[in-house]
Every structure is written in structure tokens, then in C-alpha cells.
Design an enzyme around this catalytic site. Structure first.
Site, short mmCIF file in Angstrom:
data_model
loop_
_atom_site.label_atom_id
_atom_site.label_comp_id
_atom_site.label_asym_id
_atom_site.label_seq_id
_atom_site.Cartn_x
_atom_site.Cartn_y
_atom_site.Cartn_z
N ARG A 107 0.68 -0.95 -0.31
CA ARG A 107 -0.03 -0.26 -0.08
C ARG A 107 1.26 0.97 0.13
O ARG A 107 1.95 1.48 0.96
CB ARG A 107 -0.70 0.23 1.29
CG ARG A 107 -1.62 1.12 1.16
CD ARG A 107 -2.59 1.24 2.49
NE ARG A 107 -4.31 0.44 1.79
CZ ARG A 107 -4.65 0.10 2.90
NH1 ARG A 107 -5.11 1.34 3.29
NH2 ARG A 107 -6.01 -0.25 1.62
N HIS A 134 -7.67 0.61 -6.39
CA HIS A 134 -7.45 -0.53 -4.81
C HIS A 134 -8.16 -1.51 -5.61
O HIS A 134 -9.97 -1.14 -5.10
CB HIS A 134 -8.97 0.59 -4.45
CG HIS A 134 -8.44 -0.28 -2.94
ND1 HIS A 134 -7.72 -0.73 -2.23
CD2 HIS A 134 -9.26 0.47 -1.55
CE1 HIS A 134 -7.62 -0.78 -0.71
NE2 HIS A 134 -8.46 -0.52 -0.43
N GLN A 137 -9.87 -4.09 -2.75
CA GLN A 137 -11.28 -3.54 -2.35
C GLN A 137 -12.75 -3.23 -3.88
O GLN A 137 -13.50 -4.32 -2.73
CB GLN A 137 -11.72 -2.11 -2.29
CG GLN A 137 -12.68 -1.60 -1.57
CD GLN A 137 -13.22 -1.89 -0.19
OE1 GLN A 137 -11.87 -1.95 0.72
NE2 GLN A 137 -14.29 -2.65 0.02
N ASP A 225 -17.71 7.31 -0.87
CA ASP A 225 -15.84 7.31 -0.13
C ASP A 225 -15.60 8.36 0.65
O ASP A 225 -16.09 9.57 0.78
CB ASP A 225 -14.80 6.65 -0.63
CG ASP A 225 -13.74 6.36 -0.04
OD1 ASP A 225 -13.67 5.98 0.77
OD2 ASP A 225 -12.87 6.16 -0.99
N CYS A 264 -16.35 1.52 0.75
CA CYS A 264 -15.12 0.89 1.66
C CYS A 264 -14.66 1.03 2.80
O CYS A 264 -14.06 -0.07 3.28
CB CYS A 264 -13.93 1.20 0.65
SG CYS A 264 -13.37 2.62 0.65
N ARG A 292 -13.24 -8.64 2.20
CA ARG A 292 -12.49 -8.57 2.26
C ARG A 292 -10.96 -9.57 2.18
O ARG A 292 -10.52 -10.03 1.92
CB ARG A 292 -11.41 -7.24 2.84
CG ARG A 292 -12.44 -5.52 2.75
CD ARG A 292 -11.88 -5.33 1.62
NE ARG A 292 -10.14 -5.53 0.68
CZ ARG A 292 -9.65 -4.07 1.56
NH1 ARG A 292 -9.94 -3.38 1.27
NH2 ARG A 292 -8.60 -4.12 0.93
#
Ligand code: CP
Ligand code: NVA
Length: 308
Positions: A107, A134, A137, A225, A264, A292
Site C-alpha cells: 500500500r 484500489h 477493494q 467514499d 469501503c 475483504r
């Protein structure tokens, strides 16, 4: 062995296979303790290094638990306590980790860094979020949509707020899985044209608009988000521009009656979503978070060429 820097690295057929595998594995271990290894232990003896240059709760915990459930293990390197944070190059880090572990999840901020990691690593590299995208996700999001009875082709997905990394991966997923995306953002906060073009070139309808109510109309999935992603400045100007894009009960009423709400997480309740919606019956955000784990497992298996 393959890298998973973006959804297109796998392609639509492999994403469909990941989703099938995730559904089957999730069902097969239902009711078992979360650390119990799946009966086939497909990644027994494998170690994943998780490199974090940004904070994480879900990505870190889900990859760790995913590796345990597959029979392997995971370790964490973060920029605050590793030599990466003191200036050791990504290239050298990639070469060292490749001698010690079987896969690397990273990340970071600049997408070019994860591309560099993948270029210099001799083990699979997985994108655990960059400023650009991402993808992990969105595999979990697709899994959640399917579990909630949504068939992906032709689905109407509506996004509200900032045109960010998560939206980019939704647009990439639309291109691969053939669904449509309405994007409601303030002017100047649209997603990158590359991702819009990707979905449109694949035959998907992508509508960029500033009218949140119109974007929600008859949608199957409502998604938002944070207005301020990690590493971004939270200017007063931006926050003011975002106010009309808060997902509230009025907006949800415009969507289909069986529409689901996705986020998310982490959420900023009161900003991009009201408490009423976040805690409401259409909100599936905690199923999404749990997924996830199941998504990461399928992504890992795909990277190792072990997806049936
Ligand atoms: N959604 C997500 O990636 O959460 P974390 O930042 O907690 O990993
Ligand atoms: N867009 C958010 C996602 C967090 C999981 C960020 O990049 O901070």
C-alpha cells in the site's frame, strides 16, 4: 505467478473465477473459527509480506487472516519502522523481500512505486491501494453485490463524491464485468479520463454528472467514499463542494427499492453519508468489509496460479 496491480491484470474471466472461488470457500468454512485453515490449505508454507506506506485496518487484517485460512502466514513492514521509510529503494526492497517471502502486498501513494516493486520482484506483487486505484477493494465489492442478489452485467452503479482511487477501480471493474456507472461529483473532482474511457471503450455507459439526485435515480448500487483520501489536503473549498453529494435517505429513496449501499470504509458519518443510511437496512458495509478476507484469498490464489 502473476502480479495484481490492477483488475485488468487478471481480466474479466479471472475476476469471475475469483468471485466463484470466494463464494465457494466462504460457504465451505461457514461457522468455523476465523483462524482455521481451509481443508485444502492451498498456500501451506507460503509467506506474504505486507508493505504499508499508509495506514490500514481492513487491508492489513484481511490479508493476514486470508493467508492463515489458506494455510500460510503474513508479516508486516511499515514505513515507520522499516528501512523503506529511511530511503532504501523500492527496487532493493523488492529484491530482498523476493528472497524471503512468496508474495508482496504493498500500500503506497504513487502508483509508480508499486509498478517499480513489481518490476524488481521475482514474486507476485499485489496492489493494496495506491493514489490511483484500489483493486482488492473492488473484488470484495463485486462479491458483496453478487451475494446481495445483483447480477453484474447491466447493473446500474451510482457513485457520489470524490472521483478517487476507489472509483477508478469501480470503472475498471465495469469495463471487465460489463456494468454501468453514473458518477456524481462536483466540477473539478471527476475521475481520471483514462478510467472513464476504459469503461466506455468496453461498451459500458458511464455518465458523469453534477446532479446527485439524477445519478441515484433507479440505481441498483449506491456507493461513496471519504471526501478526503489519505495523503490529500482537506481544503475548505473541497469540503464545501462535496456537501450536495452526501448520501442521505432522500437520495436512497430515488434508487431502486432493493438498492444496496456500499462504502469501503473508513466512513466519515455525517460527511459523505448520513447515520440513517449508514446504519439503515440497505447498508451492507460490514458484509463488504468481511468480504475483504474472501476476496483476498481468491486474489492470492490467482497470483499463485492456484485458482481452479
Ligand atoms: N477499505 C480499506 O482499504 O480499508 P483500510 O484502509 O482499513 O485497509
Ligand atoms: N479513498 C480512500 C480509500 C481508503 C480505503 C483513500 O485512499 O484514503
Amino acid at each position: 505467478m502473476a502480479a495484481f496491480l490492477d483488475l485488468s491484470d487478471a481480466g474479466g474471466n479471472a475476476i469471475a473465477a475469483m468471485l466463484d472461488d470466494a463464494i465457494a470457500r466462504k460457504s465451505a468454512r461457514s461457522g468455523h473459527p476465523k483462524g482455521q485453515v481451509d481443508s485444502d490449505a492451498p498456500l501451506a508454507g507460503h509467506v506474504l509480506a505486507m508493505v504499508f506506506e499508509k495506514s490500514s485496518t481492513r487491508t492489513r487484517a484481511s490479508f493476514d487472516v486470508a493467508m492463515r485460512q489458506l494455510g500460510g502466514s503474513a508479516l508486516v513492514l511499515d514505513s515507520g519502522t522499516s528501512q523503506l521509510g529511511r530511503g532504501e529503494s523500492v527496487a532493493d526492497t523488492a529484491r530482498v523481500l523476493s528472497r524471503m517471502v512468496d508474495a508482496i502486498m504493498m500500500r503506497t501513494d504513487d502508483h509508480a512505486k508499486i509498478e517499480e516493486m513489481a518490476r524488481h520482484a521475482s514474486v507476485p506483487v499485489i496492489n493494496g491501494l495506491t493514489d490511483r486505484s484500489h483493486p482488492c477493494q473492488i473484488v470484495a465489492d463485486l462479491l458483496t453485490m453478487i451475494e446481495k442478489g445483483k447480477a453484474l452485467p447491466g447493473l446500474e452503479v451510482a457513485w457520489f463524491g470524490d472521483g478517487n482511487n476507489v472509483l477508478h477501480s469501480i470503472l475498471e471493474a465495469a469495463a471487465l464485468m460489463k456494468f454501468n456507472v453514473r458518477v456524481a461529483t462536483p466540477a473539478g473532482y471527476e475521475p481520471e479520463a483514462e478510467f472513464v474511457g476504459m469503461a466506455r471503450d468496453a461498451g459500458c455507459e458511464v455518465t458523469l454528472m453534477q446532479d446527485a439526485a439524477a445519478a441515484a435515480s433507479a440505481a441498483d448500487v449506491i456507493v461513496t467514499d471519504t471526501w478526503v483520501s489519505m495523503g490529500q489536503a482537506d481544503s475548505e473549498t473541497k469540503l464545501a463542494a462535496m456537501q450536495p453529494y452526501c448520501v442521505d435517505a432522500e437520495l436512497m429513496k430515488r434508487a431502486k427499492s432493493d438498492a444496496i449501499f456500499l462504502h469501503c470504509l473508513p466512513a466519515h458519518v455525517g460527511d459523505e453519508v448520513t447515520e440513517e443510511v449508514f446504519e439503515g437496512v440497505q447498508s451492507v458495509v460490514f458484509d463488504e468489509a468481511e468480504n475483504r478476507i474472501h476476496a483476498q484469498k481468491s486474489i492470492l490464489l490467482w497470483c499463485f496460479g492456484k485458482l481452479a
